[in-house]
Design a protein around this motif. Structure first.
Motif, PDB file in Angstrom:
ATOM      1  N   GLY A   7      59.310  50.789   6.240  1.00  0.00           N
ATOM      2  CA  GLY A   7      57.897  51.121   6.306  1.00  0.00           C
ATOM      3  C   GLY A   7      57.156  50.316   7.355  1.00  0.00           C
ATOM      4  O   GLY A   7      57.634  49.285   7.843  1.00  0.00           O
ATOM      5  N   ASP A  59      55.714  53.818   3.984  1.00  0.00           N
ATOM      6  CA  ASP A  59      56.856  54.616   4.416  1.00  0.00           C
ATOM      7  C   ASP A  59      56.551  56.074   4.088  1.00  0.00           C
ATOM      8  O   ASP A  59      56.674  56.494   2.945  1.00  0.00           O
ATOM      9  CB  ASP A  59      58.127  54.156   3.697  1.00  0.00           C
ATOM     10  CG  ASP A  59      59.368  54.854   4.212  1.00  0.00           C
ATOM     11  OD1 ASP A  59      59.339  55.389   5.340  1.00  0.00           O
ATOM     12  OD2 ASP A  59      60.382  54.891   3.475  1.00  0.00           O
ATOM     13  N   GLY A  60      56.108  56.825   5.102  1.00  0.00           N
ATOM     14  CA  GLY A  60      55.628  58.172   4.819  1.00  0.00           C
ATOM     15  C   GLY A  60      54.337  58.085   4.029  1.00  0.00           C
ATOM     16  O   GLY A  60      53.361  57.485   4.476  1.00  0.00           O
ATOM     17  N   ASP A  61      54.344  58.648   2.828  1.00  0.00           N
ATOM     18  CA  ASP A  61      53.181  58.556   1.940  1.00  0.00           C
ATOM     19  C   ASP A  61      53.383  57.515   0.845  1.00  0.00           C
ATOM     20  O   ASP A  61      52.520  57.358  -0.026  1.00  0.00           O
ATOM     21  CB  ASP A  61      52.889  59.915   1.290  1.00  0.00           C
ATOM     22  CG  ASP A  61      52.277  60.902   2.293  1.00  0.00           C
ATOM     23  OD1 ASP A  61      51.889  60.463   3.391  1.00  0.00           O
ATOM     24  OD2 ASP A  61      52.195  62.098   1.971  1.00  0.00           O
TER      25      ASP A  61
END
Length: 408
Positions: free
Chosen positions: A183, A258-260
């Motif tokens: 992340g 990390d992403g959402d």
């Protein structure tokens, strides 16, 4: 109020940490007189403060005895509101809060600080509140290359190292192991009062490896925009933590995205370096600086009101981005008068060293600031500024020659 004469009858506040420049300059914006205590004594720190106390020990660290002696002297000054802690004082907050004869701390007391810094309390609280975080352990992990060793009372990434370099079965002192997780490294700056919180914004953290330390803090970029639902989740987590721990004033929350999916890493229970970032990016939103918000929250339990819209025709603050970067010395060098003068006159330089200072390779030289309407433009501006200061290091030796090189 910007001149010394206009501040003559203003209240006084003391600011202390490894570097006090950030808080000292913000306090002046708030219309306060300042006493600064730190280990560097940089020129812009001394310019903002009426008094400066050297609290440095061996190396770039704080001498607790000198700190206490300075605070005892400051406690006798008239119109003193109290003192505010910056980075580097984490292990000293508890004993300072229980030492008689010192000014009152304007910020988190020992109990609130321990609630978010003691791994035996903080991570169980995150679990209870169902706030995600990387896996932690107190015993040495079987696969150390997948883990980090952290000291709970450290700061600036100097408290983080790879677990592979530690062979004991248990962590030292207040240390703990944390599994490496994917992340982006981000932070949220927020101000808390009466169990609630106001989030100023989010920033990207930058770091680099220095020797055996893999994540030494080098700066930040922001404010950055997060997806609304991610922003709401992080803010809800901060609100829940403030309600349970009693945090007050300006603090910061470090987390991975990390992403959402986000994971909380740690809470810094004092104003963090990103305070300057938001003041630089949005000066119209905070005309009295963010330290004024810290004082309002700590002393009166008040959170900031919504910002007023900018004057007609002025660019909105949210259109701007800012960046700050610590420049580390590529080699040992002595700070000449010409180098120090050039950096002091440079509007993009902060933490300007005094002439005659000896800086070892890998030690901080100064902090670079940039403001632009895009993050790419901010990064380019920081790169140009880094090149300028590095050139000054190489050319600003003899005063007559250096003046031509540095001011052309």
């Amino acid at each position: 109020m910007s001149s010394r004469s206009s501040l003559a009858h203003a209240p006084l506040v003391a600011v202390a940490g490894l570097s006090a420049r950030m808080l000292a300059q913000s306090a002046v914006r708030a219309g306060l007189r300042v006493v600064a205590l730190d280990v560097f004594g940089d020129r812009d720190t001394r310019a903002a403060a009426e008094l400066w106390f050297d609290i440095g020990g061996d190396g770039l660290c704080i001498d607790s005895a000198r700190l206490v002696q300075a605070l005892e002297r400051i406690a006798r000054l008239p119109r003193l509101l109290g003192w505010i802690s910056s980075s580097g004082l984490e292990p000293l907050i508890a004993p300072l809060c229980h030492t008689r004869g010192l000014p009152g701390l304007i910020g988190n007391r020992a109990e609130a600080t321990a609630a978010v810094r003691d791994p035996l309390r903080f991570f169980p609280l995150l679990d209870e509140l169902r706030i995600p975080h990387p896996e932690v352990a107190l015993a040495h992990p079987a696969a150390p290359h997948e883990w980090l060793l952290k000291r709970a009372d450290g700061c600036g990434g100097t408290h983080i190292e790879s677990a592979t370099g530690f062979s004991d079965l248990h962590t030292p002192g207040a240390g703990y192991f944390q599994r490496v997780s994917p992340g982006r490294s981000l932070s949220a700056l927020f101000v808390a009062a009466r169990g609630s919180a106001h989030v100023f914004g989010f920033a990207e953290q930058t770091a680099q490896r220095m020797g055996h330390l893999p994540f030494v803090h080098t700066g930040s970029l922001g404010p950055i925009d997060l997806p609304p639902h991610v922003s709401a989740c992080v803010q809800d987590a901060i609100e829940a933590l403030c309600a349970r721990t009693g945090l007050v004033g300006i603090n910061s929350c470090d987390f991975l995205l990390d992403g959402d999916a986000f994971q909380i890493l740690e809470i810094n229970a004092r104003p963090s370096s990103t305070l300057t970032l938001y003041e630089t990016a949005a000066p119209q939103a905070w005309p009295r600086g963010l330290l004024a918000c810290h004082l309002e929250a700590c002393r009166h339990g008040r959170l900031p009101l919504p910002a007023h819209p900018p004057p007609h025709g002025a660019p909105a603050d949210h259109a701007w981005r800012a960046g700050q970067q610590v420049l580390f010395a590529p080699r040992p060098f002595g700070v000449s008068q010409a180098f120090s003068d050039a950096c002091l006159q440079d509007p993009h330089c902060r933490d300007v060293p005094m002439p005659g200072t000896w800086i070892e390779a890998g030690q901080p030289v100064c902090t670079l600031l940039a403001r632009a309407t895009s993050m790419d433009a901010v990064r380019r501006a920081l790169q140009r500024q880094e090149a300028r200061v590095l050139q000054r290091i190489e050319t600003c030796h003899e005063p007559d020659y250096a003046f031509i090189q540095c001011h052309s």
